[in-house]
Design a protein around this motif. Structure first.
Motif: not given
Length: 582
Positions: A553-576
């Motif tokens: 991505m060309p700049d911070d804003e578009t790079a941040d949007a792309a990186r936020m496409g993968a969230e932190d891992v949520v343990p299976v046991s704590t998912r609803t």
């Protein structure tokens, strides 16, 4: 002191203890300063808890330039006190506190002007050496040398002839920041601190005008509980303002995030035997030897987007490649880049708009009774920062304790793995012969575990299959993954691939080739089901894909949007139920 394993059982025991028994000090943040503060407080005989929202060193403390240095450029800013303090701390870590994790590294400083620059820069480096010796901990660090252009290019054949007229060669210290930070927390646990990662502070507890603890959430189970403490130390780095806001008060100072991006390239892409330090229009650029790789960095730009996952953009990578290529005979391309990582420096906010000119000094504040805030500083001076924070907390404890809290002793407290390290280094050929591993492999393990190497080799003796290298990441043994989960607090695939090892930045596939194997090894220790193991692998693959996309991505804003496409891992046991079925 006996080594304590940061095992799943130890974590649960720490959570139970913090929930049931009031503490003298609760430290928020498992970075280098938080780990240092927990160790400082525990070795004063205080009851201590340490909580970290994600993994130890998962923020700034795993994404530095991996240097323990005085900061040569701060001499030019006439910040002699900071340089002297950092050089003392560098020497302490090299000689006493963590010789297994910190080692000398040489740097070539190319000169581009004749006569005056050699005198000017040479005087600065000579002062740097003199201050190191004066600290009392610089005896083993070699002095700088002046080199001709021919001598410099003999040391670094990769340098273009027209890139320099001569050079200076000097030494600093290098550290595996993520492992060093983890060792701080593990050493604190060995001295009695209750240490728990994946435990997020969601509020501060107050009685009247005083903070008396924190409400925390165990992100693994979803459980919430209160931790009562006479003093709370906020050592959350770039998250300082957010954590401080739980107290409902305006802080005495504010932290500004500066993004630093680093590239990792294979060692054979740059011919040479020394690191490089180059001047840029904004700051300095380092080319740092890192095993079979080079680390190139860093950028220094203001960042106001996601603090959890700062993203490197295409322009960041181009900036670094353009600057390093200006002195190389054979320029690097994007195809040469194995890994990229971005971190945020917690700088004390000031009037100057340029983050490179903001203070690397630290500050301690107590705007609210019962809450100590530590911010700013640099990795090398973590121990002093930790001491100052605990000093402020002890001052607040003076009317609450029935005894006098001793002064800091961490100047004389080696980290786990340090004691006996040099003797084992001398015996490395014997260890190799008895273990059936090569000498190079033993040296690698000693640099990572120090005198705790026996704990890793015991795993191999029990299960010979663990003595094999990981597929696609053969610098690391399978035993190291098992040990990371059983002894070093690794709870998720990210923890093992990105921080207990550095596979995520040291391989072109960024660790995707070994993800299944690593997950299988961790599953045996952590008791993962097949669904949990698959969840970990899926998350890691998505994380790598999002990072790769952000770096196009060309700049911070578009790079941040792309990186936020993968969230932190949520343990299976704590998912609803709804999350699990979607």
């Amino acid at each position: 002191m006996r080594p304590v394993a940061l095992s799943p059982e130890n974590r649960q025991a720490a959570l139970d203890a913090m929930a049931s028994t009031p503490l003298d000090i609760l430290v928020i943040g498992g970075g280098v300063v938080g780990g240092g503060a927990a160790l400082d407080a525990a070795t004063r005989g205080l009851s201590v808890g340490l909580v970290e929202a994600r993994d130890f060193a998962s923020g700034t403390s795993s994404r530095s330039s991996k240097l323990m240095h005085g900061g040569l450029r701060y001499l030019e800013m006439l910040d002699f006190r900071l340089v002297a303090e950092a050089l003392k701390e560098r020497g302490l870590s090299l000689q006493k506190l963590a010789p297994h994790l910190v080692r000398e590294v040489g740097f070539l400083y190319p000169l581009t002007h004749r006569v005056w620059e050699r005198f000017y820069a040479g005087s600065g480096v000579a002062l740097y050496d003199a201050m190191s010796k004066a600290s009392g901990y610089g005896q083993d660090v070699p002095l700088h040398r002046h080199l001709t252009r021919r001598g410099a290019r003999r040391m670094m054949p990769a340098l273009r002839k027209d890139a320099l007229v001569g050079a200076l060669h000097y030494y600093d210290g290098q550290v595996d920041d993520a492992r060093h930070t983890m060792f701080l927390s593990r050493t604190a646990a060995a001295y009695g601190a209750h240490v728990a990662s994946r435990t997020r502070v969601i509020d501060l507890l107050r009685e009247g005008d005083r903070v008396v603890g924190a409400r925390v959430k165990d992100l693994e189970s979803g459980a919430e509980f209160d931790v009562r403490a006479r003093q709370v130390v906020n050592a959350s780095g770039v998250w300082t303002d957010e954590t401080q806001s739980f107290a409902g008060e305006r802080g005495q100072f504010h932290v500004r995030a500066s993004k630093g991006v680093h590239l990792v390239v294979p060692r054979d892409r740059i011919r040479g035997e020394s690191g490089l330090i180059l001047r840029t229009e904004k700051s300095v650029l380092f080319v740092i030897p890192w095993g079979r790789h080079w680390i190139i960095g860093t950028t220094d730009t203001d960042w106001s987007l996601s603090k959890d996952h700062p993203a490197a953009s295409r322009s960041d990578i181009d900036y670094l490649l353009d600057h390093v290529n200006s002195v190389l005979v054979e320029p690097l391309t994007h195809d040469d880049v194995e890994g990229v990582y971005a971190g945020l420096r917690p700088l004390l906010a000031g009037e100057d708009e340029a983050t490179s000119k903001l203070s690397r000094e630290h500050a301690v504040g107590t705007a609210v009774k019962g809450l100590v805030v530590i911010a700013g500083g640099k990795y090398t001076t973590y121990r002093v920062m930790a001491k100052d924070a605990v000093d402020a907390a002890v001052h607040g404890l003076s009317t609450q304790l029935d005894r006098h809290a001793p002064a800091s002793v961490t100047e004389d407290v080696p980290l786990l793995g340090a004691e006996g390290y040099r003797a084992l280094w001398n015996q490395r050929h014997m260890i190799a012969a008895s273990s059936g591993l090569g000498v190079g492999r033993i040296e690698h393990l000693l640099h990572r575990y120090g005198s705790l190497i026996d704990e890793v080799l015991d795993l191999v003796a029990e299960r010979p299959d663990l003595g094999r290298p990981l597929t696609g990441a053969d610098d690391y043994l399978r035993a190291e993954i098992v040990y990371a989960a059983s002894h070093e607090g690794a709870r998720h695939l990210d923890d093992a691939i990105a921080r207990r090892t550095r596979i995520s930045i040291e391989t072109f596939d960024r660790g995707t080739a070994c993800a299944e194997e690593v997950a299988g090894l961790m599953a045996g220790v952590l008791g993962w089901t097949d669904a949990q193991r698959d969840n970990e692998v899926d998350h890691y693959l998505k994380r790598v894909a999002a990072e790769r996309e952000s770096q196009t991505m060309p700049d911070d804003e578009t790079a941040d949007a792309a990186r936020m496409g993968a969230e932190d891992v949520v343990p299976v046991s704590t998912r609803t139920t709804e999350e699990s079925s979607s």
